[in-house]
Motif scaffolding. Structure first.
Motif, PDB file in Angstrom:
ATOM      1  N   ARG A  44       0.833  -1.405  -0.064  1.00 39.78           N
ATOM      2  CA  ARG A  44       0.149  -0.100  -0.060  1.00 39.78           C
ATOM      3  C   ARG A  44       0.950   1.120  -0.192  1.00 39.78           C
ATOM      4  O   ARG A  44       2.023   0.981   0.035  1.00 39.78           O
ATOM      5  N   SER A  45       0.095   2.326   0.130  1.00 37.43           N
ATOM      6  CA  SER A  45       1.055   3.582  -0.079  1.00 37.43           C
ATOM      7  C   SER A  45       0.291   4.579   0.319  1.00 37.43           C
ATOM      8  O   SER A  45      -0.918   4.790   0.306  1.00 37.43           O
ATOM      9  N   MET A  46       0.836   5.804   1.078  1.00 37.25           N
ATOM     10  CA  MET A  46       0.278   6.848   1.672  1.00 37.25           C
ATOM     11  C   MET A  46      -0.560   7.788   0.416  1.00 37.25           C
ATOM     12  O   MET A  46      -1.286   8.369   0.721  1.00 37.25           O
ATOM     13  N   ASN A  47      -0.172   7.362  -0.776  1.00 36.06           N
ATOM     14  CA  ASN A  47      -0.756   8.253  -1.691  1.00 36.06           C
ATOM     15  C   ASN A  47      -2.268   8.076  -1.880  1.00 36.06           C
ATOM     16  O   ASN A  47      -3.122   8.794  -2.512  1.00 36.06           O
ATOM     17  N   ASP A  48      -2.625   6.827  -1.531  1.00 38.49           N
ATOM     18  CA  ASP A  48      -4.157   6.271  -1.511  1.00 38.49           C
ATOM     19  C   ASP A  48      -4.922   6.487  -0.065  1.00 38.49           C
ATOM     20  O   ASP A  48      -6.008   6.399  -0.245  1.00 38.49           O
ATOM     21  N   VAL A  49      -4.252   6.831   0.590  1.00 39.31           N
ATOM     22  CA  VAL A  49      -4.836   7.154   2.260  1.00 39.31           C
ATOM     23  C   VAL A  49      -5.329   8.459   2.072  1.00 39.31           C
ATOM     24  O   VAL A  49      -4.770   9.432   2.014  1.00 39.31           O
ATOM     25  N   ASN A  50      -6.883   8.668   2.471  1.00 38.07           N
ATOM     26  CA  ASN A  50      -7.354   9.918   2.629  1.00 38.07           C
ATOM     27  C   ASN A  50      -7.983  10.404   3.810  1.00 38.07           C
ATOM     28  O   ASN A  50      -8.684  11.292   4.029  1.00 38.07           O
ATOM     29  N   HIS A  51      -7.767   9.529   4.992  1.00 40.64           N
ATOM     30  CA  HIS A  51      -8.240   9.799   6.470  1.00 40.64           C
ATOM     31  C   HIS A  51      -7.236   9.336   7.467  1.00 40.64           C
ATOM     32  O   HIS A  51      -6.693   8.343   7.215  1.00 40.64           O
ATOM     33  N   LEU A  52      -6.907  10.280   8.370  1.00 38.89           N
ATOM     34  CA  LEU A  52      -6.056   9.944   9.452  1.00 38.89           C
ATOM     35  C   LEU A  52      -6.680  10.494  10.748  1.00 38.89           C
ATOM     36  O   LEU A  52      -7.011  11.598  11.101  1.00 38.89           O
ATOM     37  N   PHE A  53      -7.038   9.242  11.645  1.00 37.46           N
ATOM     38  CA  PHE A  53      -7.649   9.484  12.926  1.00 37.46           C
ATOM     39  C   PHE A  53      -6.661   9.564  14.101  1.00 37.46           C
ATOM     40  O   PHE A  53      -6.038   8.633  14.183  1.00 37.46           O
ATOM     41  N   VAL A  54      -6.530  10.532  14.794  1.00 41.67           N
ATOM     42  CA  VAL A  54      -5.783  10.668  15.900  1.00 41.67           C
ATOM     43  C   VAL A  54      -6.377  10.596  17.187  1.00 41.67           C
ATOM     44  O   VAL A  54      -7.487  11.053  17.497  1.00 41.67           O
ATOM     45  N   THR A  55      -5.793   9.663  18.098  1.00 40.76           N
ATOM     46  CA  THR A  55      -6.396   9.147  19.349  1.00 40.76           C
ATOM     47  C   THR A  55      -6.098  10.335  20.306  1.00 40.76           C
ATOM     48  O   THR A  55      -6.923  10.508  21.287  1.00 40.76           O
ATOM     49  N   HIS A  56      -4.897  10.791  20.378  1.00 42.88           N
ATOM     50  CA  HIS A  56      -4.197  11.956  21.406  1.00 42.88           C
ATOM     51  C   HIS A  56      -2.983  12.162  21.163  1.00 42.88           C
ATOM     52  O   HIS A  56      -2.130  11.728  20.169  1.00 42.88           O
ATOM     53  N   GLU A  57      -2.604  13.201  21.805  1.00 44.31           N
ATOM     54  CA  GLU A  57      -1.173  14.038  21.465  1.00 44.31           C
ATOM     55  C   GLU A  57      -0.182  13.619  21.646  1.00 44.31           C
ATOM     56  O   GLU A  57       1.017  14.273  21.414  1.00 44.31           O
ATOM     57  N   HIS A  58       0.059  12.389  22.523  1.00 37.00           N
ATOM     58  CA  HIS A  58       1.313  12.096  22.939  1.00 37.00           C
ATOM     59  C   HIS A  58       2.171  11.627  21.697  1.00 37.00           C
ATOM     60  O   HIS A  58       1.477  11.043  20.458  1.00 37.00           O
ATOM     61  N   SER A  59       3.644  11.758  21.681  1.00 35.61           N
ATOM     62  CA  SER A  59       4.509  11.660  20.463  1.00 35.61           C
ATOM     63  C   SER A  59       4.462  10.340  19.696  1.00 35.61           C
ATOM     64  O   SER A  59       4.549  10.187  18.512  1.00 35.61           O
ATOM     65  N   ASP A  60       4.181   9.182  20.602  1.00 37.89           N
ATOM     66  CA  ASP A  60       4.389   7.750  20.051  1.00 37.89           C
ATOM     67  C   ASP A  60       2.861   7.675  19.216  1.00 37.89           C
ATOM     68  O   ASP A  60       2.799   6.555  18.824  1.00 37.89           O
TER      69      ASP A  60
END
Length: 263
Positions: A44-60
């Protein structure tokens, strides 16, 4: 739906989900380069990803969010407003038209996937995790919480697939080199689930539809894959579950993605 855990540990976390219509990341706690490389390993490739869900702000969980957002202008970033505000101090500016406010307790639909958010008890500004529904199947993620409330258990019980926290072995943590304040934080109600706590919580969550459980967010210093797995398995077996018959318990890794598996 198909899922690959691209990386999971206290060093960095990212999960890939795809359906017939959508390609999604949950968290980007690795560098943008490492995420692209991990996606490449599963074809797969990031070129195909269109959504990113963030759980919380910790660096990991957010290390690569800013770079990915700026590199891929069609990528939409979902998080609650408080998380967005704190995250901005760590990852840099993200164009406003790429940010989508998604608060705990809400449900949204993107293409053929419905996404539920739910709040957890963790030492972040407003942490939330997600359950994804598609074609009568569900995938629930819960990897950073000090305990699992009855409300959460009600919401995610009987998911077809789980990515579930099994952060530390209690004795390894207690006898290890971490300073005492950090140990207290991990052991608190706003910290992380131990192997034992993971097994006990899963005993309340596994249902007839549950087929795959990934154990995630293992601490490299305070846990080991075989130890986490056997601890969780033994608790579930003692509770009468047919482990590795009715469902599988699967490992995750800090560096290598899991196979792309159907939910």
């Amino acid at each position: 739906m198909f899922v690959s855990i691209l990386a999971s540990s206290s060093k960095g976390n990212a999960t890939y989900i795809e359906s017939k219509k959508e390609k999604i990341l949950v968290d980007a706690g690795l560098s943008a380069k490492k995420i692209q490389n991990a996606l490449g390993k599963i074809g797969r490739s990031m070129n195909d990803v269109n959504h990113l869900f963030v759980t919380h702000e910790h660096s990991d969980h957010v290390r690569g969010v800013g770079v990915l957002a700026r590199r891929y202008p069609n990528l939409l970033i979902y998080a609650n407003l408080k998380t967005m505000q704190v995250m901005a101090t760590k990852v840099g500016e993200i164009p406003a038209d790429q940010l989508i406010d998604f608060e705990p307790g809400q449900t949204i639909s993107i293409g053929d996937i419905d996404v539920e958010s739910f709040g957890v008890s963790h030492d972040a500004i407003l942490p939330q995790f997600y359950q994804f529904h598609c074609d009568n199947k569900s995938f629930a993620i819960l990897t950073d919480t000090g305990y699992v409330s009855d409300k959460i258990k009600y919401q995610i019980r009987n998911a077809d697939m789980f990515l579930f926290e099994s952060n530390h072995d209690l004795e390894m943590l207690r006898m290890g080199l971490y300073p005492w304040p950090l140990k207290q934080r991990i052991l608190s109600d706003r910290g992380h689930l131990s192997n034992d706590e993971s097994g006990e919580a899963l005993a309340d969550l596994i249902g007839l539809e549950t087929k795959k459980i990934f154990l995630g967010h293992l601490s490299p210093e305070n846990n080991m894959k075989p130890l986490a797995r056997i601890t969780v398995e033994n608790i579930l077996i003692d509770d009468g579950f047919a482990v590795n018959h009715d469902f599988e318990i699967l490992d995750t890794d800090p560096e290598n993605p899991t196979d792309l598996l159907e939910v």
